[in-house]
Design an enzyme around this catalytic site. Structure first.
Site, PDB file in Angstrom:
ATOM      1  N   ASP A  33       0.848  -1.183   0.000  1.00 38.06           N
ATOM      2  CA  ASP A  33       0.000   0.000   0.000  1.00 38.06           C
ATOM      3  C   ASP A  33       0.891   1.242   0.000  1.00 38.06           C
ATOM      4  OD1 ASP A  33      -3.220   0.543   1.015  1.00 38.06           O
ATOM      5  OD2 ASP A  33      -1.804   2.219   1.052  1.00 38.06           O
ATOM      6  N   GLY A  95     -16.209   2.523   3.786  1.00 38.66           N
ATOM      7  CA  GLY A  95     -14.976   3.303   3.632  1.00 38.66           C
ATOM      8  C   GLY A  95     -14.138   2.895   2.439  1.00 38.66           C
ATOM      9  N   HIS A 102     -10.164  -5.262  -3.011  1.00 41.72           N
ATOM     10  CA  HIS A 102      -8.806  -5.422  -2.477  1.00 41.72           C
ATOM     11  C   HIS A 102      -8.878  -5.788  -1.008  1.00 41.72           C
ATOM     12  CE1 HIS A 102     -10.014  -1.189  -2.161  1.00 41.72           C
ATOM     13  NE2 HIS A 102      -9.340  -1.166  -1.015  1.00 41.72           N
ATOM     14  N   HIS A 104      -6.833  -5.598   2.407  1.00 43.69           N
ATOM     15  CA  HIS A 104      -5.711  -5.033   3.151  1.00 43.69           C
ATOM     16  C   HIS A 104      -5.179  -6.114   4.084  1.00 43.69           C
ATOM     17  CE1 HIS A 104      -6.707  -0.658   2.410  1.00 43.69           C
ATOM     18  NE2 HIS A 104      -7.911  -1.167   2.231  1.00 43.69           N
TER      19      HIS A 104
HETATM   20  P1  AMP Z   1      -9.792   1.511   0.489  1.00 42.13           P
HETATM   21  O1  AMP Z   1     -10.052   2.735   1.323  1.00 42.13           O
HETATM   22  O2  AMP Z   1     -10.074   0.236   1.191  1.00 42.13           O
HETATM   23  O3  AMP Z   1     -10.448   1.607  -0.862  1.00 42.13           O
HETATM   24  O4  AMP Z   1      -8.219   1.470   0.285  1.00 42.13           O
HETATM   25  C1  AMP Z   1      -7.552   1.872  -0.861  1.00 42.13           C
HETATM   26  C2  AMP Z   1      -6.092   1.780  -0.552  1.00 42.13           C
HETATM   27  O5  AMP Z   1      -5.376   1.878  -1.762  1.00 42.13           O
HETATM   28  C3  AMP Z   1      -5.580   2.880   0.362  1.00 42.13           C
HETATM   29  O6  AMP Z   1      -5.010   2.301   1.546  1.00 42.13           O
HETATM   30  C4  AMP Z   1      -4.535   3.593  -0.494  1.00 42.13           C
HETATM   31  O7  AMP Z   1      -3.407   4.015   0.247  1.00 42.13           O
HETATM   32  C5  AMP Z   1      -4.169   2.535  -1.499  1.00 42.13           C
HETATM   33  N1  AMP Z   1      -3.663   3.031  -2.766  1.00 42.13           N
HETATM   34  C6  AMP Z   1      -4.238   3.958  -3.564  1.00 42.13           C
HETATM   35  N2  AMP Z   1      -3.489   4.154  -4.662  1.00 42.13           N
HETATM   36  C7  AMP Z   1      -2.434   3.313  -4.570  1.00 42.13           C
HETATM   37  C8  AMP Z   1      -1.296   3.033  -5.403  1.00 42.13           C
HETATM   38  N3  AMP Z   1      -1.101   3.667  -6.568  1.00 42.13           N
HETATM   39  N4  AMP Z   1      -0.410   2.111  -4.983  1.00 42.13           N
HETATM   40  C9  AMP Z   1      -0.592   1.467  -3.808  1.00 42.13           C
HETATM   41  N5  AMP Z   1      -1.640   1.667  -2.993  1.00 42.13           N
HETATM   42  C10 AMP Z   1      -2.546   2.584  -3.364  1.00 42.13           C
END
Ligand code: AMP
Ligand code: ZN
Length: 115
Positions: A33, A95, A102, A104
């Site tokens: 991330d 959220g 995805h 986490h």
């Molecule tokens: P969510 O709030 O569950 O949709 O999480 C999206 C996650 O994607 C967040 O923790 C961001 O930091 C991560 N994120 C967004 N863009 C990128 C990227 N280009 N590379 C890696 N992580 C990303």
């Protein structure tokens, strides 16, 4: 395989946006991330575009199972041996910011920046 040209994670799968990859196979991609909440914060994604968990069903059980089964293996490989969390944010009230499913996977010594 379904992709969405406007989706940031589909662009990562296509190599159009760089990422710090830790695992890849025909169906799945795992990368760090960009804004980690914990010392090790991975995102496990399917390569196919599935917007949210609401768009999954029994036909995705094997895919979701493989995503989950990867987590302990990758965390152990990265030296996270004292515990981790799996979170799948879903929809506005969940959220979810990126509309591509995805998982986490967060671990490492506490304190963490969130949670
Ligand atoms: P969510 O709030 O569950 O949709 O999480 C999206 C996650 O994607 C967040 O923790 C961001 O930091 C991560 N994120 C967004 N863009 C990128 C990227 N280009 N590379 C890696 N992580 C990303
Ligand atoms: Zn996508």
């Amino acid at each position: 395989m379904s992709t969405d040209p406007n989706c940031i994670f589909c662009k990562i799968v296509a190599g159009q946006i760089p990422s710090r990859k830790v695992y890849e196979d025909d169906e799945l991609l795992v990368f760090h991330d960009i804004a980690p909440w914990a010392p090790v914060h991975l995102l496990v994604i399917p390569k196919q575009h599935i917007a949210t968990m609401y768009d999954t069903g029994p036909q995705h059980a094997a895919l979701l199972g493989r995503m989950t089964a990867l987590a302990p293996r990758l965390m152990r490989d990265l030296g996270v041996a004292n515990g981790f969390r799996i979170v799948v944010n879903t929809g506005p009230d969940g959220g979810q910011e990126v509309q591509h499913v995805h998982m986490h996977v967060m671990g490492g010594p506490r304190p963490w920046s969130k949670g």
